[in-house]
Design a protein around this motif. Structure first.
Motif, PDB file in Angstrom:
ATOM      1  N   ARG A 281       0.843  -1.206   0.000  1.00 52.78           N
ATOM      2  CA  ARG A 281       0.000   0.000   0.000  1.00 52.78           C
ATOM      3  C   ARG A 281       0.874   1.251   0.000  1.00 52.78           C
ATOM      4  O   ARG A 281       0.656   2.191  -0.767  1.00 52.78           O
TER       5      ARG A 281
ATOM      6  N   ALA B 184      13.574   0.161   1.158  1.00 55.52           N
ATOM      7  CA  ALA B 184      13.379  -0.749   2.290  1.00 55.52           C
ATOM      8  C   ALA B 184      12.236  -1.735   2.065  1.00 55.52           C
ATOM      9  O   ALA B 184      12.287  -2.856   2.573  1.00 55.52           O
TER      10      ALA B 184
ATOM     11  N   PHE C  98      -2.419   5.833   8.077  1.00 57.52           N
ATOM     12  CA  PHE C  98      -1.468   5.772   6.953  1.00 57.52           C
ATOM     13  C   PHE C  98      -0.713   7.085   6.902  1.00 57.52           C
ATOM     14  O   PHE C  98      -1.289   8.151   7.099  1.00 57.52           O
ATOM     15  N   ILE C  99       0.594   7.003   6.636  1.00 51.83           N
ATOM     16  CA  ILE C  99       1.385   8.216   6.384  1.00 51.83           C
ATOM     17  C   ILE C  99       2.447   7.866   5.357  1.00 51.83           C
ATOM     18  O   ILE C  99       3.029   6.780   5.404  1.00 51.83           O
TER      19      ILE C  99
ATOM     20  N   GLN D  77       2.819   0.028  12.247  1.00 46.71           N
ATOM     21  CA  GLN D  77       3.228   0.343  10.874  1.00 46.71           C
ATOM     22  C   GLN D  77       3.944   1.697  10.805  1.00 46.71           C
ATOM     23  O   GLN D  77       4.899   1.866  10.039  1.00 46.71           O
TER      24      GLN D  77
ATOM     25  N   LYS E  22       7.376   1.353  12.451  1.00 45.28           N
ATOM     26  CA  LYS E  22       8.271   0.710  11.479  1.00 45.28           C
ATOM     27  C   LYS E  22       8.752   1.719  10.431  1.00 45.28           C
ATOM     28  O   LYS E  22       9.941   1.744  10.072  1.00 45.28           O
ATOM     29  N   LEU E  23       7.843   2.561   9.967  1.00 47.24           N
ATOM     30  CA  LEU E  23       8.199   3.545   8.944  1.00 47.24           C
ATOM     31  C   LEU E  23       9.219   4.554   9.485  1.00 47.24           C
ATOM     32  O   LEU E  23      10.175   4.927   8.782  1.00 47.24           O
TER      33      LEU E  23
ATOM     34  N   LEU F 115      12.602   2.680   9.572  1.00 44.36           N
ATOM     35  CA  LEU F 115      13.270   2.384   8.298  1.00 44.36           C
ATOM     36  C   LEU F 115      13.737   3.640   7.575  1.00 44.36           C
ATOM     37  O   LEU F 115      14.601   3.576   6.706  1.00 44.36           O
TER      38      LEU F 115
END
Lengths: 153, 115
Positions: free
Chosen positions: A55, A126, B58-59, B89, B92-93, B96
């Motif tokens: 996504r 990544a 979400f971003i 999520q 995690k973003l 990373l």
């Protein structure tokens, strides 16, 4: 950014599943690309984590195409995956009018903030196995490849 | 499939510190609104801002870019911007992209105000 991979369509059709989506090149419409990515990733039997990764990766791919547009147009997304769990996505910016001048196959320059571009590259590096972008004949294209990660028991 | 959650920003204060409670998806369409709110707080001379992302589903890089730009502006003025994040999520973003080393990230807005 890596070298271009084989473009879906040039791959043999045996055992490949394929979904095409066309949406306006409008930031307000990107949620449709994310929804399609989640649906395709589920059909391709990716893990929940990889569904979320795809996504985000598709969003970044579309943002790159939006940044390269100079007017109204469409983003065409082609999802193609096989039974072994390799998923290829190619996004093409289809302008409504004449395409912008050719960049002779080089990756198009993004007009968005440099910081966001750098972050986008880090995210794609990544999350996916391969990705890239080019512009040929004024047509901007971006692609990525993700392989299914087998769950360890 | 994840349904699209409407983007909203609720402005509140805790101990006099502005808290922006963001909800929904932060992408190329919605991040300018968040950027405008942060710019308003920065130009008003606010020393500390908390951005609560616990209800963000979400971003993307454009949203992260807005937050990185804002924290840079805040720190250049001697202030700070702290994040509240609980979604795996988003954690995690941040990891990373290396932004977990840039931001002060807390799991609770009250803690972010006090620390």
């Amino acid at each position: 950014m890596t070298s271009p991979m084989s473009v879906p369509g040039s791959v043999g059709a045996h055992g490949l599943s394929r979904v095409e989506l066309s949406l306006p090149a409008d930031p307000q419409m990107l949620f449709l690309a994310r929804m399609a990515a989640a649906a395709v990733a589920t059909r391709a039997e990716l893990s929940y984590e990889q569904v979320e990764d795809l996504r985000l990766a598709i969003d970044e791919l579309c943002v790159a195409l939006l940044d390269s547009r100079s007017g109204a147009g469409q983003i065409a997304l082609l999802f193609q995956w096989d039974a072994e769990g390799t998923l290829d996505v190619v996004g093409t910016l289809v302008p409504d009018g004449d395409p912008s001048p050719s960049t002779n196959g080089k990756a198009p320059e993004r007009t968005g903030p440099p910081l966001s571009y750098e972050l986008s590259q880090r995210i794609l590096d990544a999350l996916v196995d391969d990705h890239g972008a080019d512009a040929i004949g004024g047509v901007h294209r971006a692609w990525l490849r993700m392989r299914r990660q087998e769950l360890s028991v | 499939m994840t349904p699209e959650a409407p983007f909203e920003v609720a402005e509140s204060e805790q101990r006099g510190v502005p808290v922006l409670g963001v909800r929904g998806e932060i992408d190329v369409a919605t991040s300018p609104e968040l950027g405008d709110l942060l710019t308003g707080l920065i130009t008003a001379g606010t020393e500390l801002v908390i951005v609560d992302l616990t209800e963000v589903t979400f971003i993307d890089s454009t949203g992260l870019g807005v937050l990185v730009g804002a924290v840079g502006d805040m720190r250049a003025r001697g202030g700070d911007l702290r994040l509240v994040v609980t979604q795996p999520q988003i954690i995690k973003l941040l990891e990373l992209t290396g932004l977990d080393e840039v931001f002060t990230v807390m799991s609770d807005a009250s803690d972010a105000v006090r620390s």
